[in-house]
Design a protein around this motif. Structure first.
Motif, PDB file in Angstrom:
ATOM      1  N   ASN A  59       0.812  -1.222   0.000  1.00 22.40           N
ATOM      2  CA  ASN A  59       0.000   0.000   0.000  1.00 22.40           C
ATOM      3  C   ASN A  59       0.844   1.271   0.000  1.00 22.40           C
ATOM      4  O   ASN A  59       0.319   2.380  -0.022  1.00 22.40           O
ATOM      5  CB  ASN A  59      -0.948   0.009   1.211  1.00 22.40           C
ATOM      6  CG  ASN A  59      -0.198   0.039   2.537  1.00 22.40           C
ATOM      7  OD1 ASN A  59       0.963  -0.350   2.612  1.00 22.40           O
ATOM      8  ND2 ASN A  59      -0.860   0.483   3.588  1.00 22.40           N
ATOM      9  N   LYS A  60       2.177   1.109  -0.006  1.00 21.56           N
ATOM     10  CA  LYS A  60       3.063   2.269   0.022  1.00 21.56           C
ATOM     11  C   LYS A  60       3.942   2.379  -1.226  1.00 21.56           C
ATOM     12  O   LYS A  60       4.697   3.348  -1.358  1.00 21.56           O
ATOM     13  CB  LYS A  60       3.953   2.207   1.270  1.00 21.56           C
ATOM     14  CG  LYS A  60       3.249   2.541   2.575  1.00 21.56           C
ATOM     15  CD  LYS A  60       2.944   4.034   2.652  1.00 21.56           C
ATOM     16  CE  LYS A  60       2.407   4.445   3.993  1.00 21.56           C
ATOM     17  NZ  LYS A  60       2.217   5.912   4.097  1.00 21.56           N
ATOM     18  N   ILE A  61       3.867   1.399  -2.118  1.00 23.75           N
ATOM     19  CA  ILE A  61       4.801   1.386  -3.233  1.00 23.75           C
ATOM     20  C   ILE A  61       4.591   2.549  -4.199  1.00 23.75           C
ATOM     21  O   ILE A  61       5.549   3.173  -4.657  1.00 23.75           O
ATOM     22  CB  ILE A  61       4.759   0.032  -3.992  1.00 23.75           C
ATOM     23  CG1 ILE A  61       5.812   0.001  -5.102  1.00 23.75           C
ATOM     24  CG2 ILE A  61       3.369  -0.251  -4.525  1.00 23.75           C
ATOM     25  CD1 ILE A  61       7.226   0.140  -4.625  1.00 23.75           C
ATOM     26  N   ASN A  62       3.349   2.875  -4.531  1.00 23.26           N
ATOM     27  CA  ASN A  62       3.104   4.002  -5.436  1.00 23.26           C
ATOM     28  C   ASN A  62       3.571   5.318  -4.825  1.00 23.26           C
ATOM     29  O   ASN A  62       4.135   6.177  -5.523  1.00 23.26           O
ATOM     30  CB  ASN A  62       1.620   4.088  -5.784  1.00 23.26           C
ATOM     31  CG  ASN A  62       1.193   3.006  -6.766  1.00 23.26           C
ATOM     32  OD1 ASN A  62       2.035   2.354  -7.378  1.00 23.26           O
ATOM     33  ND2 ASN A  62      -0.104   2.804  -6.902  1.00 23.26           N
ATOM     34  N   GLU A  63       3.356   5.454  -3.524  1.00 22.37           N
ATOM     35  CA  GLU A  63       3.795   6.666  -2.832  1.00 22.37           C
ATOM     36  C   GLU A  63       5.323   6.755  -2.838  1.00 22.37           C
ATOM     37  O   GLU A  63       5.891   7.841  -3.006  1.00 22.37           O
ATOM     38  CB  GLU A  63       3.272   6.653  -1.395  1.00 22.37           C
ATOM     39  CG  GLU A  63       3.455   7.980  -0.669  1.00 22.37           C
ATOM     40  CD  GLU A  63       2.849   7.981   0.717  1.00 22.37           C
ATOM     41  OE1 GLU A  63       3.072   8.970   1.456  1.00 22.37           O
ATOM     42  OE2 GLU A  63       2.173   6.990   1.078  1.00 22.37           O
ATOM     43  N   LEU A  64       5.991   5.611  -2.656  1.00 19.50           N
ATOM     44  CA  LEU A  64       7.449   5.609  -2.704  1.00 19.50           C
ATOM     45  C   LEU A  64       7.956   6.035  -4.079  1.00 19.50           C
ATOM     46  O   LEU A  64       8.844   6.881  -4.193  1.00 19.50           O
ATOM     47  CB  LEU A  64       7.987   4.209  -2.380  1.00 19.50           C
ATOM     48  CG  LEU A  64       9.505   4.032  -2.526  1.00 19.50           C
ATOM     49  CD1 LEU A  64      10.240   4.827  -1.446  1.00 19.50           C
ATOM     50  CD2 LEU A  64       9.902   2.556  -2.468  1.00 19.50           C
ATOM     51  N   LEU A  65       7.362   5.462  -5.124  1.00 16.96           N
ATOM     52  CA  LEU A  65       7.827   5.733  -6.478  1.00 16.96           C
ATOM     53  C   LEU A  65       7.627   7.182  -6.890  1.00 16.96           C
ATOM     54  O   LEU A  65       8.544   7.819  -7.434  1.00 16.96           O
ATOM     55  CB  LEU A  65       7.115   4.805  -7.470  1.00 16.96           C
ATOM     56  CG  LEU A  65       7.457   3.306  -7.387  1.00 16.96           C
ATOM     57  CD1 LEU A  65       6.544   2.507  -8.305  1.00 16.96           C
ATOM     58  CD2 LEU A  65       8.916   3.065  -7.743  1.00 16.96           C
ATOM     59  N   PHE A  66       6.428   7.709  -6.624  1.00 17.62           N
ATOM     60  CA  PHE A  66       6.083   9.008  -7.212  1.00 17.62           C
ATOM     61  C   PHE A  66       5.983  10.164  -6.219  1.00 17.62           C
ATOM     62  O   PHE A  66       5.677  11.294  -6.600  1.00 17.62           O
ATOM     63  CB  PHE A  66       4.781   8.866  -8.000  1.00 17.62           C
ATOM     64  CG  PHE A  66       4.896   7.805  -9.076  1.00 17.62           C
ATOM     65  CD1 PHE A  66       5.758   7.986 -10.141  1.00 17.62           C
ATOM     66  CD2 PHE A  66       4.174   6.624  -8.995  1.00 17.62           C
ATOM     67  CE1 PHE A  66       5.889   7.023 -11.125  1.00 17.62           C
ATOM     68  CE2 PHE A  66       4.299   5.643  -9.971  1.00 17.62           C
ATOM     69  CZ  PHE A  66       5.162   5.841 -11.043  1.00 17.62           C
ATOM     70  N   GLU A  67       6.254   9.871  -4.942  1.00 10.65           N
ATOM     71  CA  GLU A  67       6.406  10.934  -3.948  1.00 10.65           C
ATOM     72  C   GLU A  67       7.800  10.874  -3.323  1.00 10.65           C
ATOM     73  O   GLU A  67       8.475  11.885  -3.188  1.00 10.65           O
ATOM     74  CB  GLU A  67       5.332  10.821  -2.854  1.00 10.65           C
ATOM     75  CG  GLU A  67       3.930  11.168  -3.324  1.00 10.65           C
ATOM     76  CD  GLU A  67       3.808  12.612  -3.822  1.00 10.65           C
ATOM     77  OE1 GLU A  67       4.527  13.493  -3.303  1.00 10.65           O
ATOM     78  OE2 GLU A  67       2.988  12.857  -4.734  1.00 10.65           O
ATOM     79  N   GLY A  68       8.230   9.650  -2.963  1.00  8.78           N
ATOM     80  CA  GLY A  68       9.552   9.492  -2.363  1.00  8.78           C
ATOM     81  C   GLY A  68      10.669   9.915  -3.293  1.00  8.78           C
ATOM     82  O   GLY A  68      11.659  10.531  -2.866  1.00  8.78           O
ATOM     83  N   PHE A  69      10.535   9.608  -4.579  1.00  8.48           N
ATOM     84  CA  PHE A  69      11.569   9.945  -5.559  1.00  8.48           C
ATOM     85  C   PHE A  69      11.239  11.221  -6.332  1.00  8.48           C
ATOM     86  O   PHE A  69      11.827  11.486  -7.378  1.00  8.48           O
ATOM     87  CB  PHE A  69      11.776   8.783  -6.535  1.00  8.48           C
ATOM     88  CG  PHE A  69      12.385   7.561  -5.899  1.00  8.48           C
ATOM     89  CD1 PHE A  69      13.635   7.621  -5.321  1.00  8.48           C
ATOM     90  CD2 PHE A  69      11.697   6.359  -5.868  1.00  8.48           C
ATOM     91  CE1 PHE A  69      14.210   6.501  -4.729  1.00  8.48           C
ATOM     92  CE2 PHE A  69      12.255   5.231  -5.291  1.00  8.48           C
ATOM     93  CZ  PHE A  69      13.515   5.295  -4.714  1.00  8.48           C
ATOM     94  N   ARG A  70      10.336  11.988  -5.802  1.00  6.63           N
ATOM     95  CA  ARG A  70       9.989  13.267  -6.432  1.00  6.63           C
ATOM     96  C   ARG A  70      10.949  14.353  -5.958  1.00  6.63           C
ATOM     97  O   ARG A  70      11.298  14.431  -4.778  1.00  6.63           O
ATOM     98  CB  ARG A  70       8.559  13.651  -6.067  1.00  6.63           C
ATOM     99  CG  ARG A  70       8.043  14.869  -6.794  1.00  6.63           C
ATOM    100  CD  ARG A  70       6.569  15.055  -6.522  1.00  6.63           C
ATOM    101  NE  ARG A  70       6.018  16.160  -7.281  1.00  6.63           N
ATOM    102  CZ  ARG A  70       4.729  16.441  -7.363  1.00  6.63           C
ATOM    103  NH1 ARG A  70       3.843  15.691  -6.708  1.00  6.63           N
ATOM    104  NH2 ARG A  70       4.295  17.473  -8.070  1.00  6.63           N
ATOM    105  N   LYS A  71      11.400  15.186  -6.884  1.00  6.25           N
ATOM    106  CA  LYS A  71      12.348  16.243  -6.563  1.00  6.25           C
ATOM    107  C   LYS A  71      11.644  17.610  -6.545  1.00  6.25           C
ATOM    108  O   LYS A  71      10.766  17.858  -7.369  1.00  6.25           O
ATOM    109  CB  LYS A  71      13.489  16.272  -7.586  1.00  6.25           C
ATOM    110  CG  LYS A  71      14.297  14.984  -7.624  1.00  6.25           C
ATOM    111  CD  LYS A  71      15.544  15.122  -8.489  1.00  6.25           C
ATOM    112  CE  LYS A  71      15.201  15.258  -9.952  1.00  6.25           C
ATOM    113  NZ  LYS A  71      16.414  15.262 -10.820  1.00  6.25           N
TER     114      LYS A  71
END
Length: 484
Positions: free
Chosen positions: A201-213
Motif C-alpha cells: 500500500n506504500k509502493i506508489n507513494e514511494l515511487l512518485f512521492e519518495g523519488f519526487r524532486k
C-alpha cells in the motif's frame, strides 16, 4: 600479531593480468610483510566469491587479534581454537563489564559466528596439507548421536542438491563417522521472518512521492521533477523481482521494446562475464566480434565485470549465480508481475534516457545506471549511492528504514515473491520467475507473514459453527463466582 587489511594486486606471470583480492599485512620481526600462507590460499581459490574472501579475511583478522591478546594462555593449536571459538560465540566481556584481554568482543549470533569458524577450518586444513601445520580444528571419531545427526544432514543436503542423485550412500555413511573437534552451534529454527516484504500500500507513494524532486520557488518540468533512475531501479526490484545487486549489471542495450508489443519493455540481465556481448565491437587482432562481456568490457572500455572488483570497491556489484533463462546467450529475463508494470517501466525508462541526455552523459561504459553527481557524472552508480537514495525516499513518505519491516531495497524482492504466491502461482513457475536453482530457495520469499496467518485463522474461526460450549463451562462459571 599486529596486522592490517589491504587490497592487493597479484601478478602471476609476465602478462598484464592480475588477481585483485583483499589480504592481510602482518608485522613480524619489525618487518611488515604479506601473510604469505594466507595469500597463497586465497590465490589457489581466487575464483571464489568476494564474500568468501571477505569472510576469510575477517575470520583470520579476528584469530590474529585473539592470538595477540592471549599469547600465554594455551599449550596447543587445538586448545587455542577451542577457546577462540568460545570467545566468538560468547564474547570476551564478563558480567561486570570487564575484559582483561582488551578485545571487548560482544557475543556473536550463531549465523554470524558459524561462517567464520568454517572459513578458518578450510584455511587450517590447507595449511596442514601444504605445510604440515597443526590443525586448529582436527577431525575426530563421531559419537553414535553425532553420526546420526551428520548422516541425516548429508542425506538432506543430497536431496536438495541438483546432482544429489549421484551421491554415494556408502560414502555418506563413511563421512558421517567423523566430525570436527569443535563443532558449530546449532542454529535456532524459525518458520519465517516477520514482514520482510515492502508494504504494497506504500509502493506508489514511494515511487512518485519518495523519488519526487522539488526546488523551492521553482516549477520543474516532468523530466526534472522525478528521479527516474531510481524509480526504474525500484520497479525492476518490486515488479520484476530482481535482486538489488543484479540491477547494476544491466547495460543500456539490455532494455528494448517487445517485438510483439512495442509498449512493453523487455529487460534482460546477462551474466557479468560470460553473457553475450553486443555485436558492435571487434577484436583489434582477430577482426571478429567480441562474444562475451568480460572481453568486451576489457578491450573497449578497460573495465572488469562489476562482480570481479573487490567488495570494498565502489564499482563492485555481487552476482549470486541465479538460474539463467537462456543457456546460450546466458541471461535472466525479467518477468513482470503484474504485466502492466512492463508498460509503465518502458515509459519510465524513456524518461530516464531523456534525463541522461540532458545531463550530457558520455559513453564511457555500457552500464545503464549512472551517477548524476557533478564530481562523478556518468560513472557507474554504486550500490551504496542507490541504497542511500532509496532510504531517503522511504523516510520521505513517513516509513522507517528497517530490514524487518521490508523497507530496505531487498524488501521489494520479498514483495514480488509474496505477490506471486498470493496469486496462486505454482512453486515451479515462481522458481523460474525468481531465477532460483533450488525449489526451496523461494520459501523465504513466499512463506506467509504472521499477520497473514493470524488473519486467515481468524476468518476460519469465524466461519465455524457458533454456539459451541465447553462441557465444563457451567462448572467453571460457578467456580469463578465462588472464588471472586
Amino acid at each position: 600479531m599486529k596486522h592490517v587489511r589491504v587490497n592487493a594486486k597479484t601478478f602471476r606471470d609476465n602478462s598484464g593480468k592480475y588477481i585483485n583480492l583483499p589480504t592481510i599485512l602482518i608485522e613480524r620481526n619489525d618487518e611488515v610483510q604479506v601473510f604469505k600462507q594466507l595469500h597463497e590460499y586465497q590465490i589457489k581459490y581466487y575464483f571464489k566469491s568476494s564474500s568468501w574472501h571477505e569472510k576469510l579475511i575477517q575470520a583470520t583478522g579476528l584469530l590474529l587479534d585473539y592470538m595477540e591478546a592471549n599469547q600465554t594462555n594455551y599449550t596447543s593449536a587445538k586448545e587455542f581454537f577451542e577457546t577462540f571459538r568460545m570467545a566468538l560465540y560468547s564474547g570476551t566481556i564478563n558480567e561486570c563489564g570487564n575484559d582483561p584481554s582488551r578485545l571487548y568482543w560482544l557475543p556473536k549470533r550463531t549465523a554470524t559466528a558459524d561462517p567464520l569458524v568454517s572459513a578458518l577450518n578450510g584455511f587450517s586444513d590447507w595449511l596442514f596439507n601444504e605445510y604440515g601445520a597443526s590443525q586448529l580444528n582436527p577431525w575426530r571419531e563421531a559419537s553414535t548421536y553425532e553420526q546420526k545427526l551428520k548422516w541425516m544432514a548429508l542425506v538432506n543436503k543430497s536431496h536438495r542438491s541438483f546432482l544429489g542423485h549421484l551421491d554415494d550412500s556408502l560414502n555418506m555413511t563413511e563421512r558421517a563417522k567423523v566430525v570436527r573437534n569443535v563443532m558449530n552451534n546449532r542454529k535456532p529454527i524459525a518458520t519465517f521472518d516477520e514482514t520482510k516484504a515492502f508494504p504494497e500500500n506504500k509502493i506508489n507513494e514511494l515511487l512518485f512521492e519518495g523519488f519526487r524532486k522539488t526546488r523551492k520557488g521553482i516549477s520543474l518540468s516532468p523530466i526534472d521533477q522525478y528521479n527516474w533512475r531510481d524509480i526504474a531501479i525500484t520497479i525492476l526490484m518490486h515488479y520484476g523481482g530482481l535482486r538489488h545487486s543484479e540491477v547494476f549489471h544491466l547495460w543500456m542495450d539490455d532494455v528494448y521494446p517487445s517485438p510483439k508489443d512495442p509498449g512493453l519493455a523487455v529487460v534482460r540481465i546477462y551474466h557479468p562475464s560470460e553473457g553475450k556481448a553486443p555485436e558492435d565491437f571487434k577484436d583489434p587482432i582477430s577482426g571478429r566480434f567480441i562474444t562475451n562481456r568480460e572481453s568486451y568490457l576489457q578491450l573497449k572500455y578497460g573495465l572488469l565485470p562489476r562482480n570481479k572488483y573487490p567488495a570494498s570497491d565502489k564499482l563492485f556489484a555481487g552476482w549470486k549465480e541465479p538460474m539463467l533463462n537462456d543457456g546460450n546467450d546466458k541471461y535472466i529475463n525479467v518477468f513482470w508481475a503484474p504485466q502492466k508494470w512492463g508498460y509503465i517501466f518502458m515509459d519510465v525508462w524513456k524518461m530516464y534516457i531523456k534525463q541522461r541526455r540532458l545531463q550530457g552523459i558520455k559513453d564511457i561504459h555500457p552500464f545503464a545506471f549512472v551517477s548524476f553527481h557533478p564530481k562523478y557524472k556518468g560513472e557507474m552508480m554504486s550500490l551504496r549511492t542507490q541504497r542511500e537514495s532509496h532510504a531517503k525516499a522511504v523516510r520521505k513518505i513517513g516509513l522507517t528504514v528497517c530490514k524487518g519491516k521490508g523497507t530496505t531495497e531487498h524488501g521489494h524482492r520479498h514483495s514480488y515473491g509474496q505477490r506471486l504466491a498470493n496469486a496462486g502461482i505454482d512453486k515451479y513457475t515462481i522458481r523460474v520467475a525468481m531465477h532460483h536453482k533450488s525449489i526451496e530457495s523461494q520459501d523465504v520469499y513466499t512463506t506467509p507473514s504472521i499477520s497473514t496467518i493470524t488473519s486467515s485463522l481468524s476468518k476460519a474461526t469465524d466461519s465455524l459453527e457458533s454456539g459451541i460450549k465447553l462441557p465444563m463451562e457451567e462448572e467453571l462459571e460457578s467456580w469463578f463466582r465462588e472464588e471472586f
